[in-house]
Structure formats: C-alpha cells, structure tokens
Design a protein around this motif. Sequence first.
Motif, mmCIF file in Angstrom:
data_model
loop_
_atom_site.group_PDB
_atom_site.id
_atom_site.type_symbol
_atom_site.label_atom_id
_atom_site.label_comp_id
_atom_site.label_asym_id
_atom_site.label_seq_id
_atom_site.Cartn_x
_atom_site.Cartn_y
_atom_site.Cartn_z
ATOM 1 N N PRO A 70 -14.364 0.470 1.747
ATOM 2 C CA PRO A 70 -14.661 -0.202 2.633
ATOM 3 C C PRO A 70 -15.534 -0.706 2.541
ATOM 4 O O PRO A 70 -16.441 -0.529 1.650
ATOM 5 C CB PRO A 70 -14.383 0.356 4.115
ATOM 6 C CG PRO A 70 -13.194 1.523 3.620
ATOM 7 C CD PRO A 70 -13.847 2.191 2.455
ATOM 8 N N TYR A 71 -15.554 -2.129 3.255
ATOM 9 C CA TYR A 71 -16.721 -2.792 2.745
ATOM 10 C C TYR A 71 -17.344 -3.585 4.048
ATOM 11 O O TYR A 71 -16.627 -3.384 5.096
ATOM 12 C CB TYR A 71 -16.698 -4.110 1.027
ATOM 13 C CG TYR A 71 -15.348 -5.449 2.104
ATOM 14 C CD1 TYR A 71 -15.458 -6.050 2.530
ATOM 15 C CD2 TYR A 71 -14.299 -4.632 1.161
ATOM 16 C CE1 TYR A 71 -13.675 -6.676 3.360
ATOM 17 C CE2 TYR A 71 -12.805 -5.210 1.835
ATOM 18 C CZ TYR A 71 -12.725 -6.669 2.461
ATOM 19 O OH TYR A 71 -11.668 -6.997 3.243
ATOM 20 N N SER A 120 0.940 -1.436 -0.246
ATOM 21 C CA SER A 120 0.369 0.263 -0.334
ATOM 22 C C SER A 120 0.876 1.398 0.192
ATOM 23 O O SER A 120 1.554 1.103 0.576
ATOM 24 C CB SER A 120 -0.897 -0.061 1.410
ATOM 25 O OG SER A 120 -0.726 0.255 2.495
ATOM 26 N N LYS A 126 -9.019 5.604 -5.853
ATOM 27 C CA LYS A 126 -9.874 5.658 -6.182
ATOM 28 C C LYS A 126 -10.756 6.069 -7.334
ATOM 29 O O LYS A 126 -11.470 5.647 -8.488
ATOM 30 C CB LYS A 126 -10.445 5.366 -4.789
ATOM 31 C CG LYS A 126 -11.288 4.473 -4.059
ATOM 32 C CD LYS A 126 -11.931 4.445 -2.963
ATOM 33 C CE LYS A 126 -11.368 5.728 -1.910
ATOM 34 N NZ LYS A 126 -12.212 5.947 -0.665
ATOM 35 N N ASP A 137 -11.667 0.729 7.447
ATOM 36 C CA ASP A 137 -10.529 0.641 6.553
ATOM 37 C C ASP A 137 -9.051 -0.320 6.704
ATOM 38 O O ASP A 137 -8.890 -0.550 7.792
ATOM 39 C CB ASP A 137 -10.226 2.396 6.508
ATOM 40 C CG ASP A 137 -9.326 2.496 4.756
ATOM 41 O OD1 ASP A 137 -8.910 1.646 4.407
ATOM 42 O OD2 ASP A 137 -8.416 3.597 5.376
ATOM 43 N N LEU A 149 -6.553 -2.001 1.280
ATOM 44 C CA LEU A 149 -8.054 -1.293 0.330
ATOM 45 C C LEU A 149 -7.007 -0.291 -0.635
ATOM 46 O O LEU A 149 -7.385 0.302 -1.786
ATOM 47 C CB LEU A 149 -8.680 -1.101 1.618
ATOM 48 C CG LEU A 149 -9.687 -1.368 1.496
ATOM 49 C CD1 LEU A 149 -10.675 -0.953 2.284
ATOM 50 C CD2 LEU A 149 -10.747 -2.710 0.363
ATOM 51 N N HIS A 150 -5.423 -0.385 -0.303
ATOM 52 C CA HIS A 150 -5.007 1.114 -0.347
ATOM 53 C C HIS A 150 -3.516 0.686 -1.406
ATOM 54 O O HIS A 150 -2.460 1.162 -1.492
ATOM 55 C CB HIS A 150 -3.620 2.154 0.607
ATOM 56 C CG HIS A 150 -4.983 2.574 1.276
ATOM 57 N ND1 HIS A 150 -5.776 3.867 0.252
ATOM 58 C CD2 HIS A 150 -5.959 2.117 2.154
ATOM 59 C CE1 HIS A 150 -7.175 4.204 2.271
ATOM 60 N NE2 HIS A 150 -6.290 2.580 2.590
ATOM 61 N N ASP A 189 -7.441 0.602 -5.514
ATOM 62 C CA ASP A 189 -8.122 0.504 -4.417
ATOM 63 C C ASP A 189 -9.153 1.316 -4.608
ATOM 64 O O ASP A 189 -10.257 0.751 -5.369
ATOM 65 C CB ASP A 189 -7.529 2.456 -4.460
ATOM 66 C CG ASP A 189 -5.705 2.770 -3.756
ATOM 67 O OD1 ASP A 189 -5.125 1.212 -4.270
ATOM 68 O OD2 ASP A 189 -6.075 3.884 -3.868
ATOM 69 N N GLY A 190 -9.933 0.138 -3.315
ATOM 70 C CA GLY A 190 -11.072 -0.023 -2.877
ATOM 71 C C GLY A 190 -11.372 0.675 -1.009
ATOM 72 O O GLY A 190 -10.730 1.140 -0.922
#
Length: 360
Positions: free
Chosen positions: A323-324, A275, A341, A330, A334-335, A320-321
């Motif tokens: 948070p789910y 990340s 993003k 986070d 995700l980075h 990048d995504g």
Amino acid sequence: MTFRKLIIGLAAGVFLTSAAPAHAAVPKDFFGVVTEDVFSGNAAYRDGTLAQQSSIGVGLIRQTFHWKQIETSRGHYDWSAYDAYMAATASHGIRVLPILFDPPAFRAKVSRKTSATYPPRRYADLGTFGAAVVRRYGPNGSFWSQNPGLPRLPITAYQIWNEPNIPAYWPSGPNPRQYARLLKAAARGIRGADRRAEIVTAGMPDSHLSRPGDVFAFVKSLLRAGARGSFNTLAVNPYGKTSGQLLGKIQRFRSILNRGHDRSAKIWVTEFGWSDVGPASSFRAGSAGQARQIRHTIPALVKRRGRLHLRGLVYFSWRDGAPYPPLFKDFWGLHTGLLRKNGSPKPAFAAFKAAIASSR
C-alpha cells in the motif's frame, strides 16, 4: 485420374498454398508487463529482473516517465535516472513504452499541495516535454549517439497520460473533450520531433469510478471531439472477471473504432490482470484462478490479434506491491503480480511463461 488432371490438380494445390495468407510471427514487444520495481530497484536487482523477464518472452515494459522528476526547472531536464534505466532495458533487449504523465508544480493546472495528479495548465507543455523525450530516446536521440555500445532500441511509441476517465487522474471530473485537446497538443509536439512516432492514448479502464458515464461513452465522445487524427493506437485497460468478459470488452472497443471511421487504429491492451488474494473484488480469482485466466486469455488474444488489430498486451503487474501514500490502503490491484512481494513465483508466473511460449 489422367496425367493431365493430376498436373492441373497439383498446380491448383500450389496456387492455393501460395495464395493462403501467411500468419506473421508475433513480435517480441507484443508481450509486456508493468514492473515499477525494475525502475525503483538497485542496479543488481534491475539487471537480474530484466534478465528473468527477457528469458520468459517479455519484450516491452510500460513505464511511467514522471515529468516532474525529469523537468526539474523550466526547460531543464535531468535524464540521469532514466538514462540508467534505458541502458539496462536495452541491454536486455526490452523496449519501453513511456507514459508521459504527472507535470511539475510549475506546469500544473492547480496547486500541487495535494497528492493528486493534475493535467498541465497549458496542454502544449506536454507536447514540449514529449518532444524532449523524443530527442533524448527516440530513433535519433542523443542517448543512443552517446552510448554506441548499447543495442539500439529507441522509443517509438508514446502513451499520453493515464486513465483520464477516472477522477484520480483527472480531478476536475472525466472530460473527453478536454482530454482530446491534451492528446492533440501532445501529438503535435511529439510528431514535430519524430513524424513517424506512434501516439498511444491513455489506457482507459471500465471502472465504476468513471460513473455516471462509462469508458465506452468516453471513447465515443473522444472520437466525436476530433481526436481521431491525433492518435495511432487506442490503449485500453479492460479488466474483466473472466477471460471471456475481457475479450468482449476489447471487441466492443474495436466496434466503436470501426463505427467511428477509425478502422486503421490499433488497440493496445496496456493493463490486464487478476489478483490471487487481497480485498474482495470482481477481479480476485484466487491462486489457481489467476493462473487459469492468464493461461486462457493470452492465447485467445493472440489468435484474434489480426481481427481486433491488436498492437500488444501488457500484464499488470510483474510483482505484488505494498500500500502506498497517502492512504496506505490495500486493494486488489496490489495483488495481481506474477511474483509475490518476497519475489517468489506464483502459479500465475508459470502460466504467463507458458502462454507466451505457446503463442510464438
């Protein structure tokens, strides 16, 4: 030098040159990415992103085939979403490595009232599902005969589950003997539909979440449990703080396979990455550090691919995504994207593109 010695010397030079081993070109599908945004995006986004990925040398996408989204009732398969996806990837010359994963509620081992993913109640059911995927998208799959205008890029390798050595994907607790049984059952079903299919184990990370054991002990136990003949390729997700640490982990996996009398098995790095920002982690490298690690790692692995018997490299991830659910928390993973993003490229994107180009 006499004429006779000159002739002998030239002949020896020709012999040595012809006897030297040729270095096979790196196949296009050696370089892959995880890019869930392509599957979830609309047609225009999918087409544009696949074109961009293909242009920089991406030849493979590792994509989850969500069993519960495909088998909507017992024995009934809805291929519509995956048909559109396979048509798009084939059109851009990109192969797909499916992760066979996430059973429907009527196949699950326990209640699906929680968000966790459970193995199927009957392990053989995963083999039945895998065989259905083969019959649809494999070398003789109905999808290709129904779409003769598409470039024919059938699925030939199948990844069985994801990260079974951590509780998120094996909620009863990591158990190599149980996973060995699932792997065997899935392999039987898939090979029954395509005897030449490449069976790939689940990608396994070296994670603190697998404690008190570790991933290396898990693989050793997997081999002792008799899984050796059930797979062609060991998949690993060897995240490391540095390129050197990542390489060391892969070498350790190679040694385990060799000592376990499985020298013919290949290794597929199905996730690696760093990340640039996000929560603190050993794998957060900063913007320049993320690019640097990619720039060092890819050529180093390509250089060692023969010695390590590497099948390929899959970077996690393309973009990048957010948070789910259910926690919307986070975390560093995700980075790891090559893109932010908003779709803008990071320095990592240029590093990834250049590393692939230099490895051709």
